[in-house]
Motif scaffolding. Structure first.
Motif, PDB file in Angstrom:
ATOM      1  N   ARG A   2      91.457  43.447  43.196  1.00 38.49           N
ATOM      2  CA  ARG A   2      91.532  44.736  42.252  1.00 38.49           C
ATOM      3  C   ARG A   2      90.301  45.574  42.531  1.00 38.49           C
ATOM      4  NH1 ARG A   2      91.449  43.374  36.135  1.00 38.49           N
ATOM      5  NH2 ARG A   2      93.841  44.040  35.812  1.00 38.49           N
ATOM      6  N   ILE A   3      90.531  46.928  42.611  1.00 37.15           N
ATOM      7  CA  ILE A   3      89.478  47.715  43.261  1.00 37.15           C
ATOM      8  C   ILE A   3      89.337  48.818  42.338  1.00 37.15           C
ATOM      9  CG2 ILE A   3      88.108  49.019  44.951  1.00 37.15           C
ATOM     10  CD1 ILE A   3      90.194  47.689  46.917  1.00 37.15           C
ATOM     11  N   VAL A  57      92.630  52.849  40.188  1.00 39.53           N
ATOM     12  CA  VAL A  57      92.427  51.525  40.299  1.00 39.53           C
ATOM     13  C   VAL A  57      93.558  51.140  41.478  1.00 39.53           C
ATOM     14  CG1 VAL A  57      93.247  49.022  39.326  1.00 39.53           C
ATOM     15  CG2 VAL A  57      91.679  50.461  37.969  1.00 39.53           C
ATOM     16  N   LEU A  58      93.081  50.079  42.363  1.00 41.17           N
ATOM     17  CA  LEU A  58      94.140  50.018  43.330  1.00 41.17           C
ATOM     18  C   LEU A  58      94.240  48.268  43.285  1.00 41.17           C
ATOM     19  CD1 LEU A  58      95.795  50.702  46.100  1.00 41.17           C
ATOM     20  CD2 LEU A  58      93.481  49.719  47.366  1.00 41.17           C
ATOM     21  N   GLU A  59      95.546  47.771  43.495  1.00 37.92           N
ATOM     22  CA  GLU A  59      95.543  46.333  43.623  1.00 37.92           C
ATOM     23  C   GLU A  59      96.311  46.092  44.830  1.00 37.92           C
ATOM     24  OE1 GLU A  59      95.774  45.469  38.842  1.00 37.92           O
ATOM     25  OE2 GLU A  59      97.617  45.107  40.015  1.00 37.92           O
ATOM     26  N   PHE A  60      95.876  45.059  45.410  1.00 38.70           N
ATOM     27  CA  PHE A  60      96.490  44.670  46.667  1.00 38.70           C
ATOM     28  C   PHE A  60      96.967  43.069  46.366  1.00 38.70           C
ATOM     29  CE2 PHE A  60      96.395  42.749  51.099  1.00 38.70           C
ATOM     30  CZ  PHE A  60      97.386  43.385  51.647  1.00 38.70           C
ATOM     31  N   GLY A  80      82.997  49.966  51.880  1.00 34.17           N
ATOM     32  CA  GLY A  80      82.021  50.700  50.898  1.00 34.17           C
ATOM     33  C   GLY A  80      82.219  50.019  49.546  1.00 34.17           C
ATOM     34  N   ALA A  81      83.091  49.168  49.352  1.00 34.04           N
ATOM     35  CA  ALA A  81      83.443  48.651  47.919  1.00 34.04           C
ATOM     36  C   ALA A  81      82.073  47.617  47.792  1.00 34.04           C
ATOM     37  CB  ALA A  81      84.860  48.050  47.937  1.00 34.04           C
ATOM     38  N   ARG A  82      81.992  47.198  46.455  1.00 34.97           N
ATOM     39  CA  ARG A  82      81.146  45.937  46.440  1.00 34.97           C
ATOM     40  C   ARG A  82      81.731  44.965  45.413  1.00 34.97           C
ATOM     41  NH1 ARG A  82      79.473  45.674  41.078  1.00 34.97           N
ATOM     42  NH2 ARG A  82      79.189  47.795  40.138  1.00 34.97           N
ATOM     43  N   LEU A  83      81.519  43.941  45.418  1.00 29.41           N
ATOM     44  CA  LEU A  83      81.952  42.916  44.664  1.00 29.41           C
ATOM     45  C   LEU A  83      81.792  43.137  42.957  1.00 29.41           C
ATOM     46  CD1 LEU A  83      81.241  39.692  46.563  1.00 29.41           C
ATOM     47  CD2 LEU A  83      83.261  40.971  46.515  1.00 29.41           C
ATOM     48  N   ALA A  84      82.631  42.596  42.150  1.00 30.30           N
ATOM     49  CA  ALA A  84      82.844  42.871  40.734  1.00 30.30           C
ATOM     50  C   ALA A  84      81.845  41.938  40.072  1.00 30.30           C
ATOM     51  CB  ALA A  84      83.960  42.965  40.104  1.00 30.30           C
ATOM     52  N   GLU A  85      81.145  42.319  39.176  1.00 24.88           N
ATOM     53  CA  GLU A  85      80.539  41.094  38.487  1.00 24.88           C
ATOM     54  C   GLU A  85      81.395  40.612  37.263  1.00 24.88           C
ATOM     55  OE1 GLU A  85      77.441  43.600  36.417  1.00 24.88           O
ATOM     56  OE2 GLU A  85      76.737  44.213  38.487  1.00 24.88           O
ATOM     57  N   PRO A  86      81.140  39.655  36.670  1.00 30.51           N
ATOM     58  CA  PRO A  86      82.120  39.000  35.741  1.00 30.51           C
ATOM     59  C   PRO A  86      82.398  39.907  34.568  1.00 30.51           C
ATOM     60  CG  PRO A  86      80.128  37.370  36.136  1.00 30.51           C
ATOM     61  CD  PRO A  86      80.013  38.680  36.823  1.00 30.51           C
ATOM     62  N   GLY A  87      83.643  39.963  34.237  1.00 32.31           N
ATOM     63  CA  GLY A  87      84.072  40.759  33.249  1.00 32.31           C
ATOM     64  C   GLY A  87      83.894  42.437  33.534  1.00 32.31           C
ATOM     65  N   GLU A  88      83.559  42.996  34.883  1.00 30.09           N
ATOM     66  CA  GLU A  88      83.105  44.356  34.835  1.00 30.09           C
ATOM     67  C   GLU A  88      84.667  44.969  34.579  1.00 30.09           C
ATOM     68  OE1 GLU A  88      81.225  44.949  38.818  1.00 30.09           O
ATOM     69  OE2 GLU A  88      80.789  47.175  38.187  1.00 30.09           O
ATOM     70  N   TYR A  89      85.624  44.817  35.136  1.00 27.59           N
ATOM     71  CA  TYR A  89      86.806  45.297  34.759  1.00 27.59           C
ATOM     72  C   TYR A  89      86.938  45.890  33.294  1.00 27.59           C
ATOM     73  CZ  TYR A  89      87.597  44.677  39.691  1.00 27.59           C
ATOM     74  OH  TYR A  89      87.644  44.408  40.834  1.00 27.59           O
ATOM     75  N   PHE A 422      82.862  36.496  30.967  1.00 31.31           N
ATOM     76  CA  PHE A 422      84.120  36.438  31.592  1.00 31.31           C
ATOM     77  C   PHE A 422      84.155  35.882  32.864  1.00 31.31           C
ATOM     78  CE2 PHE A 422      86.888  39.758  29.538  1.00 31.31           C
ATOM     79  CZ  PHE A 422      86.258  40.022  28.408  1.00 31.31           C
ATOM     80  N   CYS A 423      85.413  35.821  33.616  1.00 33.64           N
ATOM     81  CA  CYS A 423      85.099  35.291  34.896  1.00 33.64           C
ATOM     82  C   CYS A 423      85.420  36.646  35.829  1.00 33.64           C
ATOM     83  CB  CYS A 423      86.279  34.320  35.217  1.00 33.64           C
ATOM     84  SG  CYS A 423      87.938  34.608  34.404  1.00 33.64           S
ATOM     85  N   ILE A 424      85.067  36.549  37.062  1.00 36.41           N
ATOM     86  CA  ILE A 424      85.015  37.644  37.869  1.00 36.41           C
ATOM     87  C   ILE A 424      86.411  37.949  38.170  1.00 36.41           C
ATOM     88  CG2 ILE A 424      84.790  38.296  40.201  1.00 36.41           C
ATOM     89  CD1 ILE A 424      82.089  36.477  40.186  1.00 36.41           C
ATOM     90  N   GLY A 425      86.519  39.357  38.030  1.00 41.00           N
ATOM     91  CA  GLY A 425      88.175  39.772  38.427  1.00 41.00           C
ATOM     92  C   GLY A 425      88.653  40.383  37.216  1.00 41.00           C
ATOM     93  N   LYS A 426      88.104  39.982  36.044  1.00 35.50           N
ATOM     94  CA  LYS A 426      88.767  40.378  34.748  1.00 35.50           C
ATOM     95  C   LYS A 426      87.989  41.450  34.114  1.00 35.50           C
ATOM     96  CE  LYS A 426      92.009  37.587  34.743  1.00 35.50           C
ATOM     97  NZ  LYS A 426      91.840  36.709  36.097  1.00 35.50           N
TER      98      LYS A 426
END
Ligand SMILES: Nc1nc2c(ncn2[C@@H]2O[C@H](COP(=O)(O)OP(=O)(O)O)[C@@H](O)[C@H]2O)c(=O)[nH]1
Ligand SMILES: [Mg+2]
Length: 426
Positions: A2-3, A57-60, A80-89, A422-426
């Motif tokens: 998810r971006i 938002v883009l989901e693949f 150019g994207a970066r990894l999300a932090e826990p709970g960032e979304y 939170f976990c990463i990606g949520k």
């Protein structure tokens, strides 16, 4: 994958070769920057503001597998994207007003839910039911504060009783609503936190057998030798969806054995943190002098709010085992399972859980504290007969406490703390 963010269209064009139409499942191939195909999958594009985060938002959805997933992830990062932090979304969703704080917490609680009941309550909070009932109280408080401000402008003698009575009637209504939410939240917090149950008694009464019976498996060692259990044995079980953290302890007695003595010490420490204590005796011998000594020590060692359930075990050895489920004391057999269902119900009742499909809110400790603070300010307001400045101040403080729950009034530290878990990606 998810971006989220303003660069989503550009990233999609780079890695997937095109930006999919909004909200339309689109078969796409992910390629690295050199154009090598990495995976084929479904891409979904949610243009702002109609997305989870409120941003583009883009989901693949790829085939999965760690190597492939990491390659696609790397392709997006190279682009150019970066990894999300826990709970960032969820944090972005909160800052973009897609969710309030209680709802954001409910996302984590839903993921962590350990039972169907807990999940259902979390979903209820996520849908905003908990927040709405808080908001309703806040609105009533705002109205009452406005009314009070008007009263402040008059000297006390000139405030007519009509207005005064109105103010107190409104206050009582707000207090009643708050008491209701607090009760639902306290019950709900049991679903989240669980109940800390400690089984205690002198050696050989059947404590370990009871733990095994409740757990449905042979967790603790059982032998006819007194002093078998020397360390704490912990087991998490669920009754009607309520999590119980059950601890079996060493039999309480004076002993010369060094290892057993430490075990007994640990048992007393554990008892000092119990929500519910199962005090166990033998039905065929009754409460003897050693049991009396233990009961006496309970008075000073158990926490003030701890509930105690007295259980007589080994009724299969008694002449009249028919007394199962006698109301005051529980008679069971850890060996045959007789009376165990009654004990399960007694455990729930002792913890304050009431049966039935009533609404409960899966409140966190943080929510309970804020609700309690609000309640005590309203209590203080009710004591302030005719000192309208103080009355108004208590109302303001109560409102502030409630606003912390939904995040209208919350410190950055607290926000950091909440989203870090939170976990990463949520
Ligand atoms: N007849 C009978 N024996 C039991 C019962 N519960 C435990 N026992 C026996 O009592 C002995 C001590 O049990 P255990 O669970 O180790 O007791 P603990 O020392 O309190 O943990 C073992 O021999 C068990 O098999 C019961 O309900 N009925
Ligand atoms: Mg034991």
């Amino acid at each position: 994958m998810r971006i989220s963010g303003p660069n989503v269209p550009e990233l999609a064009r780079t890695v997937l070769g095109k930006l999919p139409a909004a909200r339309l499942a689109t078969l796409s191939v992910a390629r690295d920057l050199r154009g090598v195909s990495l995976d084929q999958g479904i891409a979904l594009y949610y243009p702002a503001p109609h997305s989870y985060t409120g941003e583009d938002v883009l989901e693949f959805q790829g085939h999965g597998g760690i190597a492939v997933m990491q390659a696609v992830l790397a392709a997006f990062v190279d682009a150019g994207a970066r990894l999300a932090e826990p709970g960032e979304y969820t944090r972005r969703a909160f800052f973009n007003d897609r969710l309030d704080l209680a709802q954001a917490e409910a996302v984590a609680d839903l993921i962590d839910a350990s039972s169907k009941e807990a999940a259902r309550s979390a979903l209820r909070s996520l849908s905003g039911e908990f927040s709405r009932s808080i908001e309703a109280i806040v609105e009533a408080l705002v109205e009452l504060r406005a009314l009070t401000e008007a009263l402040l402008d008059f000297p006390e003698e000139e405030v007519d009783t009509l207005h005064r009575d109105d103010a107190y009637r409104r206050l009582e209504r707000v207090r009643a609503a708050l008491v209701d939410i607090l009760a639902k939240s306290r019950r709900g917090s049991l679903l989240r936190e669980g109940i800390h149950v400690v089984i205690a008694g002198r050696p050989n009464v059947g404590k370990s057998s009871l733990l095994n019976r409740l757990a449905g498996e042979e967790r603790a060692i059982v032998t006819p030798i007194p002093g078998t259990t020397r360390d704490l044995v912990r087991e998490d079980i669920a009754i009607e969806g309520v999590p119980l953290h059950v601890v079996d302890t060493a039999g309480l007695r004076e002993t010369a054995d060094e290892v057993e003595r430490i075990g007994v010490e640990r048992a007393w420490q554990e008892l000092g943190r119990a929500d519910v204590v199962i005090a166990m005796f033998e039905a065929n011998t009754g409460v003897g002098p050693e049991d009396q000594a233990i009961l006496a020590r309970f008075e000073s060692e158990l926490p003030a709010g701890a509930a105690r359930i007295e259980v007589f075990n080994k009724i299969d050895l008694c002449a009249e085992p028919a007394l199962v489920g006698d109301s005051a004391t529980l008679r069971i057999s850890a060996k045959t399972g007789a009376g165990i269902d009654h004990l399960r119900q007694a455990l729930l009742a002792a913890a304050g859980w009431t049966r039935g499909g009533e609404t409960v809110f899966l409140a966190r400790e943080r929510h309970l504290r804020a609700l309690e603070r609000a309640a005590s300010h309203l209590e203080a307001a009710a004591q302030e007969a005719a000192r309208w400045e103080l009355f108004a101040e208590e109302l303001r403080l109560a409102q502030q406490a409630l606003s912390e729950i939904t995040g209208a009034f919350t410190s950055d530290d607290l926000l950091g703390e909440i989203f870090r878990r939170f976990c990463i990606g949520k």
